[in-house]
Design a protein around this motif. Structure first.
Motif, PDB file in Angstrom:
ATOM      1  N   ALA A  28       0.849  -1.200   0.000  1.00 17.71           N
ATOM      2  CA  ALA A  28       0.000   0.000   0.000  1.00 17.71           C
ATOM      3  C   ALA A  28       0.879   1.244   0.000  1.00 17.71           C
ATOM      4  O   ALA A  28       1.767   1.365   0.852  1.00 17.71           O
ATOM      5  CB  ALA A  28      -0.898   0.001   1.235  1.00 17.71           C
ATOM      6  N   MET A  30       1.255   5.756  -1.219  1.00 18.10           N
ATOM      7  CA  MET A  30       0.621   7.003  -1.676  1.00 18.10           C
ATOM      8  C   MET A  30       1.326   7.513  -2.934  1.00 18.10           C
ATOM      9  O   MET A  30       1.192   8.686  -3.292  1.00 18.10           O
ATOM     10  CB  MET A  30       0.654   8.049  -0.568  1.00 18.10           C
ATOM     11  CG  MET A  30      -0.138   7.577   0.664  1.00 18.10           C
ATOM     12  SD  MET A  30      -0.748   8.904   1.689  1.00 18.10           S
ATOM     13  CE  MET A  30       0.790   9.622   2.235  1.00 18.10           C
ATOM     14  N   GLY A  36      12.487   3.008  -1.498  1.00 15.31           N
ATOM     15  CA  GLY A  36      11.854   2.459  -0.297  1.00 15.31           C
ATOM     16  C   GLY A  36      10.657   1.603  -0.675  1.00 15.31           C
ATOM     17  O   GLY A  36      10.495   0.471  -0.196  1.00 15.31           O
ATOM     18  N   SER A  39      11.655  -1.626  -2.305  1.00 14.46           N
ATOM     19  CA  SER A  39      12.133  -2.701  -1.415  1.00 14.46           C
ATOM     20  C   SER A  39      10.954  -3.543  -0.912  1.00 14.46           C
ATOM     21  O   SER A  39      11.093  -4.735  -0.657  1.00 14.46           O
ATOM     22  CB  SER A  39      12.922  -2.115  -0.236  1.00 14.46           C
ATOM     23  OG  SER A  39      12.051  -1.482   0.687  1.00 14.46           O
ATOM     24  N   LEU A  40       9.782  -2.916  -0.788  1.00  9.33           N
ATOM     25  CA  LEU A  40       8.596  -3.670  -0.349  1.00  9.33           C
ATOM     26  C   LEU A  40       8.134  -4.613  -1.465  1.00  9.33           C
ATOM     27  O   LEU A  40       7.765  -5.768  -1.211  1.00  9.33           O
ATOM     28  CB  LEU A  40       7.454  -2.721   0.034  1.00  9.33           C
ATOM     29  CG  LEU A  40       7.739  -1.614   1.050  1.00  9.33           C
ATOM     30  CD1 LEU A  40       6.444  -0.856   1.381  1.00  9.33           C
ATOM     31  CD2 LEU A  40       8.342  -2.152   2.326  1.00  9.33           C
ATOM     32  N   TYR A  71       1.539  17.328  -1.446  1.00 11.40           N
ATOM     33  CA  TYR A  71       2.077  15.960  -1.529  1.00 11.40           C
ATOM     34  C   TYR A  71       2.403  15.629  -2.993  1.00 11.40           C
ATOM     35  O   TYR A  71       1.562  15.844  -3.874  1.00 11.40           O
ATOM     36  CB  TYR A  71       1.075  14.947  -0.948  1.00 11.40           C
ATOM     37  CG  TYR A  71       1.783  13.667  -0.569  1.00 11.40           C
ATOM     38  CD1 TYR A  71       2.458  13.567   0.634  1.00 11.40           C
ATOM     39  CD2 TYR A  71       1.829  12.596  -1.450  1.00 11.40           C
ATOM     40  CE1 TYR A  71       3.156  12.420   0.961  1.00 11.40           C
ATOM     41  CE2 TYR A  71       2.518  11.440  -1.129  1.00 11.40           C
ATOM     42  CZ  TYR A  71       3.183  11.363   0.085  1.00 11.40           C
ATOM     43  OH  TYR A  71       3.888  10.228   0.402  1.00 11.40           O
ATOM     44  N   GLY A 150       6.993  -0.475   5.584  1.00 18.13           N
ATOM     45  CA  GLY A 150       8.372  -0.098   5.891  1.00 18.13           C
ATOM     46  C   GLY A 150       8.536   0.308   7.347  1.00 18.13           C
ATOM     47  O   GLY A 150       7.658   0.951   7.925  1.00 18.13           O
ATOM     48  N   LYS A 152      10.413   2.535   8.137  1.00 19.93           N
ATOM     49  CA  LYS A 152      10.525   3.999   8.065  1.00 19.93           C
ATOM     50  C   LYS A 152       9.387   4.640   8.851  1.00 19.93           C
ATOM     51  O   LYS A 152       9.577   5.624   9.560  1.00 19.93           O
ATOM     52  CB  LYS A 152      10.486   4.426   6.596  1.00 19.93           C
ATOM     53  CG  LYS A 152      10.110   5.862   6.338  1.00 19.93           C
ATOM     54  CD  LYS A 152      11.281   6.752   6.548  1.00 19.93           C
ATOM     55  CE  LYS A 152      11.024   8.221   6.289  1.00 19.93           C
ATOM     56  NZ  LYS A 152       9.702   8.662   6.000  1.00 19.93           N
ATOM     57  N   ASP A 153       8.193   4.075   8.700  1.00 18.67           N
ATOM     58  CA  ASP A 153       7.020   4.549   9.442  1.00 18.67           C
ATOM     59  C   ASP A 153       6.776   3.545  10.585  1.00 18.67           C
ATOM     60  O   ASP A 153       5.848   2.753  10.532  1.00 18.67           O
ATOM     61  CB  ASP A 153       5.824   4.662   8.504  1.00 18.67           C
ATOM     62  CG  ASP A 153       6.100   5.631   7.370  1.00 18.67           C
ATOM     63  OD1 ASP A 153       5.953   6.833   7.580  1.00 18.67           O
ATOM     64  OD2 ASP A 153       6.528   5.182   6.286  1.00 18.67           O
ATOM     65  N   GLN A 156       3.445   3.557  12.374  1.00 18.36           N
ATOM     66  CA  GLN A 156       2.396   3.049  11.473  1.00 18.36           C
ATOM     67  C   GLN A 156       2.401   1.517  11.472  1.00 18.36           C
ATOM     68  O   GLN A 156       1.347   0.878  11.523  1.00 18.36           O
ATOM     69  CB  GLN A 156       2.656   3.577  10.065  1.00 18.36           C
ATOM     70  CG  GLN A 156       1.836   2.932   8.972  1.00 18.36           C
ATOM     71  CD  GLN A 156       2.006   3.671   7.660  1.00 18.36           C
ATOM     72  OE1 GLN A 156       1.434   4.735   7.474  1.00 18.36           O
ATOM     73  NE2 GLN A 156       2.795   3.142   6.752  1.00 18.36           N
ATOM     74  N   PRO A 177      13.106  -3.231   6.322  1.00 17.78           N
ATOM     75  CA  PRO A 177      14.070  -2.234   6.816  1.00 17.78           C
ATOM     76  C   PRO A 177      14.006  -0.903   6.065  1.00 17.78           C
ATOM     77  O   PRO A 177      13.572  -0.857   4.914  1.00 17.78           O
ATOM     78  CB  PRO A 177      15.432  -2.897   6.578  1.00 17.78           C
ATOM     79  CG  PRO A 177      15.174  -4.292   6.159  1.00 17.78           C
ATOM     80  CD  PRO A 177      13.749  -4.429   5.786  1.00 17.78           C
ATOM     81  N   ALA A 186      16.800   9.060   5.155  1.00 18.42           N
ATOM     82  CA  ALA A 186      15.803   8.025   4.873  1.00 18.42           C
ATOM     83  C   ALA A 186      14.968   8.467   3.675  1.00 18.42           C
ATOM     84  O   ALA A 186      14.515   9.615   3.614  1.00 18.42           O
ATOM     85  CB  ALA A 186      14.908   7.827   6.090  1.00 18.42           C
ATOM     86  N   LEU A 187      14.797   7.575   2.715  1.00 23.24           N
ATOM     87  CA  LEU A 187      14.021   7.947   1.529  1.00 23.24           C
ATOM     88  C   LEU A 187      12.577   8.232   1.920  1.00 23.24           C
ATOM     89  O   LEU A 187      11.994   7.532   2.748  1.00 23.24           O
ATOM     90  CB  LEU A 187      14.058   6.825   0.492  1.00 23.24           C
ATOM     91  CG  LEU A 187      15.425   6.540  -0.132  1.00 23.24           C
ATOM     92  CD1 LEU A 187      15.278   5.528  -1.260  1.00 23.24           C
ATOM     93  CD2 LEU A 187      16.077   7.806  -0.654  1.00 23.24           C
TER      94      LEU A 187
HETATM   95  P1  AMP Z   1       3.970   5.994   1.607  1.00 24.97           P
HETATM   96  O1  AMP Z   1       3.805   5.966   0.123  1.00 24.97           O
HETATM   97  O2  AMP Z   1       4.894   7.065   2.104  1.00 24.97           O
HETATM   98  O3  AMP Z   1       2.652   5.944   2.347  1.00 24.97           O
HETATM   99  O4  AMP Z   1       4.717   4.648   1.992  1.00 24.97           O
HETATM  100  C1  AMP Z   1       4.224   3.412   1.578  1.00 24.97           C
HETATM  101  C2  AMP Z   1       5.006   2.319   2.243  1.00 24.97           C
HETATM  102  O5  AMP Z   1       6.383   2.428   1.888  1.00 24.97           O
HETATM  103  C3  AMP Z   1       4.950   2.376   3.768  1.00 24.97           C
HETATM  104  O6  AMP Z   1       4.844   1.067   4.286  1.00 24.97           O
HETATM  105  C4  AMP Z   1       6.263   3.008   4.128  1.00 24.97           C
HETATM  106  O7  AMP Z   1       6.711   2.671   5.418  1.00 24.97           O
HETATM  107  C5  AMP Z   1       7.167   2.429   3.071  1.00 24.97           C
HETATM  108  N1  AMP Z   1       8.351   3.260   2.927  1.00 24.97           N
HETATM  109  C6  AMP Z   1       8.405   4.580   2.646  1.00 24.97           C
HETATM  110  N2  AMP Z   1       9.675   5.031   2.664  1.00 24.97           N
HETATM  111  C7  AMP Z   1      10.459   3.969   2.979  1.00 24.97           C
HETATM  112  C8  AMP Z   1      11.862   3.779   3.172  1.00 24.97           C
HETATM  113  N3  AMP Z   1      12.738   4.792   3.035  1.00 24.97           N
HETATM  114  N4  AMP Z   1      12.303   2.554   3.487  1.00 24.97           N
HETATM  115  C9  AMP Z   1      11.439   1.521   3.658  1.00 24.97           C
HETATM  116  N5  AMP Z   1      10.106   1.627   3.474  1.00 24.97           N
HETATM  117  C10 AMP Z   1       9.619   2.839   3.150  1.00 24.97           C
END
Ligand code: AMP
Length: 284
Positions: A28, A30, A36, A39-40, A71, A150, A152-153, A156, A177, A186-187
């Motif tokens: 999931a 945005m 980052g 990596s998921l 955003y 991630g 990172k959050d 969350q 990670p 951190a990205l």
């Molecule tokens: P977002 O699009 O910012 O809502 O992030 C979507 C998913 O990507 C969330 O699970 C975040 O934790 C993960 N994510 C964002 N940035 C990173 C990062 N630098 N390293 C690892 N996971 C990340």
């Protein structure tokens, strides 16, 4: 790569994949994708999942309308990247189906008390209600075996794990990670809003965490060192905390062992967060 917009098509595609014996991995996001997010996807593929990535800028998790407007949105690049990374289906749901009441408030909310009220939740009231509500809906429609988030959050991730436990959702939450740039930042999708000078300031977040990690505790010394490092760089500190990784409760100087250090700050109008594991030792 399949592209899906409508909620019925999305549900049917997921049903078909489960019917064919595949396990679905949900990523999931945005959008404004970076390494980052990649990596998921890679983690889901390594597990052999049928990867469904969602891109939805969820207004319910923004308590600041200016932040929502600012955003970054890069749909064309995101589609190309998702395809090149081997995403099997990219879902870009529309507002009318995600939150039919929008822009009026959505009557139904998933709320994780405690974990969702501290740290980010304290400074951004309602943020984690928005997160928990959207993740619940994405999971209910998708029916994944695994969902990738991630570290990172970090908060969350804790909120989502608790929600999955309390609601009995049949999904394994996989934490991945933090991916960083070479300089340690951190990205984040928000990093594109940082000019060169702001970026130097932003580096103080990861530097502060590094210092805390080198200190080996106690918690109060880590907090002070992190705050001082960020303030010296001109960052408006949101918090610089050392907490129990499971409960997110602030730890005192008697605490020993593994803990999580988390920081948040505003750099030239851009809100950034970061965290790392630290080891607490009792002070002399
Ligand atoms: P977002 O699009 O910012 O809502 O992030 C979507 C998913 O990507 C969330 O699970 C975040 O934790 C993960 N994510 C964002 N940035 C990173 C990062 N630098 N390293 C690892 N996971 C990340």
């Amino acid at each position: 790569m399949q592209r899906v917009v409508g909620i019925e098509q999305w549900r049917r595609l997921a049903e078909d994949q489960r019917g064919a014996g595949r396990r679905i991995g949900l990523v999931a996001t945005m959008g404004a994708l970076h390494r980052g997010h990649q990596s998921l996807i890679a983690a889901a593929r390594a597990n052999g999942d049928y990867v469904i990535m969602t891109i939805f800028v969820n207004p319910r998790q923004f308590n600041d309308p200016t932040d929502l407007r600012a955003y970054p949105r890069t749909p064309e690049a995101d589609r190309a990247l998702a395809e090149s990374m081997g995403v099997d289906a990219l879902v870009e749901p529309v507002m009318a189906e995600m939150w039919p009441a929008y822009p009026d408030p959505t009557p139904t909310t998933v709320s994780v008390a405690g974990l969702g009220d501290v740290l980010e939740g304290a400074g951004r009231p309602g943020h984690f209600d928005g997160v928990a509500s959207v993740v619940a809906k994405l999971a209910i429609v998708t029916g994944p075996s695994r969902a990738y988030f991630g570290e990172k959050d970090f908060q969350q991730l804790a909120v989502v794990r608790r929600m999955v436990l309390d609601l009995g959702l049949d999904v394994e939450v996989v934490g991945c990670p933090i991916v960083r740039d070479d300089d340690g930042l951190a990205l984040s999708s928000r990093n594109v809003r940082l000019g060169p000078e702001s970026r130097l300031r932003a580096l103080s977040l990861s530097r502060a965490l590094g210092l805390a990690g080198d200190l080996d505790g106690p918690a109060s010394a880590m907090r002070a060192a992190m705050r001082a490092t960020m303030e010296a760089a001109g960052v408006v500190v949101g918090y610089a905390e050392v907490v129990d990784p499971a409960t997110l409760r602030a730890l005192d100087d008697d605490a020993v062992g593994r803990a999580r250090a988390l920081v948040a700050g505003v750099v030239d109008g851009v809100r950034l967060i970061d965290n790392r594991e630290v080891e607490l030792r009792r002070g002399p």
